[in-house]
Design an enzyme around this catalytic site. Structure first.
Site, PDB file in Angstrom:
ATOM      1  NE  ARG A   1       2.673  -1.285   6.434  1.00 53.58           N
ATOM      2  CZ  ARG A   1       3.598  -1.504   5.509  1.00 53.58           C
ATOM      3  NH1 ARG A   1       3.391  -2.382   4.556  1.00 53.58           N
ATOM      4  NH2 ARG A   1       4.740  -0.853   5.535  1.00 53.58           N
TER       5      ARG A   1
ATOM      6  N   GLY B   1       7.018  -1.735  -2.529  1.00 56.02           N
ATOM      7  CA  GLY B   1       6.312  -0.480  -2.638  1.00 56.02           C
ATOM      8  C   GLY B   1       6.795   0.328  -3.818  1.00 56.02           C
ATOM      9  NE  ARG B   2       8.752   5.838  -1.532  1.00 52.79           N
ATOM     10  CZ  ARG B   2       9.278   6.783  -0.764  1.00 52.79           C
ATOM     11  NH1 ARG B   2      10.574   7.005  -0.811  1.00 52.79           N
ATOM     12  NH2 ARG B   2       8.511   7.506   0.022  1.00 52.79           N
TER      13      ARG B   2
ATOM     14  N   PRO C   1       0.832  -1.206   0.000  1.00 52.86           N
ATOM     15  CG  PRO C   1       0.025  -1.006   2.175  1.00 52.86           C
ATOM     16  CD  PRO C   1       0.740  -1.947   1.265  1.00 52.86           C
TER      17      PRO C   1
ATOM     18  CE1 TYR D   1      -0.728   8.124   9.092  1.00 49.75           C
ATOM     19  CE2 TYR D   1      -0.494   6.020   7.989  1.00 49.75           C
ATOM     20  CZ  TYR D   1      -0.263   7.381   8.038  1.00 49.75           C
ATOM     21  OH  TYR D   1       0.451   7.997   7.042  1.00 49.75           O
TER      22      TYR D   1
ATOM     23  CB  ALA E   1       2.179  -0.033  10.451  1.00 51.80           C
TER      24      ALA E   1
ATOM     25  CB  THR F   1      -0.435   7.733   0.644  1.00 54.50           C
ATOM     26  OG1 THR F   1      -1.113   7.088   1.739  1.00 54.50           O
ATOM     27  CG2 THR F   1      -1.099   9.074   0.373  1.00 54.50           C
TER      28      THR F   1
ATOM     29  CG  HIS G   1      -2.247   1.480   7.805  1.00 52.49           C
ATOM     30  ND1 HIS G   1      -1.085   0.995   8.367  1.00 52.49           N
ATOM     31  CD2 HIS G   1      -1.859   2.469   6.949  1.00 52.49           C
ATOM     32  CE1 HIS G   1      -0.050   1.654   7.871  1.00 52.49           C
ATOM     33  NE2 HIS G   1      -0.490   2.554   7.013  1.00 52.49           N
TER      34      HIS G   1
ATOM     35  N   GLY H   1      12.123  -2.131   1.963  1.00 50.74           N
ATOM     36  CA  GLY H   1      13.555  -2.217   1.726  1.00 50.74           C
ATOM     37  C   GLY H   1      14.033  -3.444   0.995  1.00 50.74           C
TER      38      GLY H   1
END
Length: 360
Positions: free
Chosen positions: A226, A313-314, A23, A179, A176, A25, A174, A292
């Protein structure tokens, strides 16, 4: 063949490979509505066996950031239907991440009538972006009453039902990144003296109540959660290491009893191997490891015994065809950090895919 590219099946999860899109944003939901551009973005990345959406607000009070989507209105549910359809067209599964930002937010990012809430009235340090006035200090939250907590739980349950009605395969809670769920877990932000504060079990109550009630509504095989032990994101101060270990082993054990589909462990801070081993011993379902990872370290992680699935992710952000690139040992595009959260398709749906690059 690489293990991450082989099918995975456990419990209710039947995936074409071991790859998960994490996930992230992306702030493309104008007026908090999922849209065709978002459907294109997720559809491009259906090489993952499982996609987990960006954090999605289950309630108006959860919209701490600008341009993040919700799933509490009929218009939002209709918008999400095109996203689920695009992913399913690629023979992939998709879970919606339900994210309540809690005290992380600003009132300018909230719709009329909504308010920033948290386990206490302690404001978060630092600033957050608003479309109205740029960077602003986090607003002061209103401490949730017991009735307010019950309303949060009810809102998550309805949001989960909405996600399923939109065609999603499940939801991820969520817990983690600083939040709301993690705010309740952290004793520095949660000084409550009621049933949701004090002991480890009490501070974990919100996470478990949310998991239990959501599982009862849509089925435990459609619920993931998560966590990120030792993370200090979202202005969360570190607390006693033994207490952190007790917290997450207790959560793993209780979530195993509920029978949720997976635990998603994000390594936002170093996690001692002993804690990972204890979580693995306490929980028999699927564990996703995230943050990572490279294709090489992810493959090693799948063979080390802790992780069942690996999340990127990225790398998925910048490489819509990440699965193909891993299969071909092809180089990866680098993400454009300047466009992570900007409106429009640039840095979102325009990353080059390997087939086009080879053609050139």
């Amino acid at each position: 063949m690489k293990k991450m590219l082989t099918p995975y099946r456990h419990g209710g999860l039947a995936l074409k490979n071991h790859l998960v899109m994490a996930p992230m944003t992306r702030s493309r939901a104008t007026n908090n509505l999922p849209n065709a551009l978002m459907a294109e973005y997720y559809g491009q990345r259906a090489g993952a066996g499982l996609l987990i959406t960006e954090g999605t607000a289950p309630l108006p009070d959860a919209l701490g950031y600008p341009r993040i989507p919700g799933v509490f209105s009929p218009e939002q549910v209709a918008g999400w239907q095109q996203v689920a359809a695009a992913v399913h067209a690629g023979n992939s599964r998709i879970f919606m991440q339900l994210m309540h930002t809690g005290r992380i937010g600003h009132v300018d990012n909230l719709p009329a009538g909504a308010r920033l809430v948290g386990p206490s009235d302690i404001p978060a340090a630092g600033q957050i972006f608003t479309d109205t006035a740029g960077m602003q200090d986090h607003s002061a939250p209103v401490a949730l009453t017991t009735e307010g907590i019950l309303a949060v739980i009810k809102g998550h349950v309805q949001a989960a039902r909405n996600a399923i009605s939109a065609g999603f395969d499940g939801v991820e809670l969520h817990g983690a990144n600083g939040y709301l769920i993690e705010q309740f877990l952290n004793p520095h932000v949660n000084p409550r003296t009621d049933a949701y504060g004090g002991s480890v079990k009490n501070r974990a109550r919100l996470a478990l109540d949310l998991a239990r009630e959501t599982a009862a509504a849509i089925g435990p095989e459609k619920v993931g959660i998560r966590f990120s032990p030792f993370s200090t994101l979202g202005d969360l101060a570190a607390y006693d290491e033994d207490e952190v270990q007790e917290t997450y082993v207790y959560l793993a054990r209780e979530l195993d009893r509920i029978g949720v589909a997976y635990l998603h462990i994000g390594v936002n801070a170093p996690i001692p191997p002993a804690l990972l081993a204890a979580i693995r011993d306490a929980y028999r379902g699927t564990i996703i490891l995230c943050n990572g990872l490279t294709p090489e370290t992810a493959e090693a992680a799948l063979n080390d015994g802790f992780a069942d699935l690996v999340a990127f992710g990225r790398s998925f952000l910048a490489n819509p065809d990440l699965a193909l690139r891993i299969e071909e040992d092809a180089p990866l595009n680098a993400p454009d950090y300047a466009t992570l959260y900007t409106p429009g398709p640039v840095g979102y749906t325009d990353y080059p895919v390997l087939a086009a690059a080879l053609a050139r």
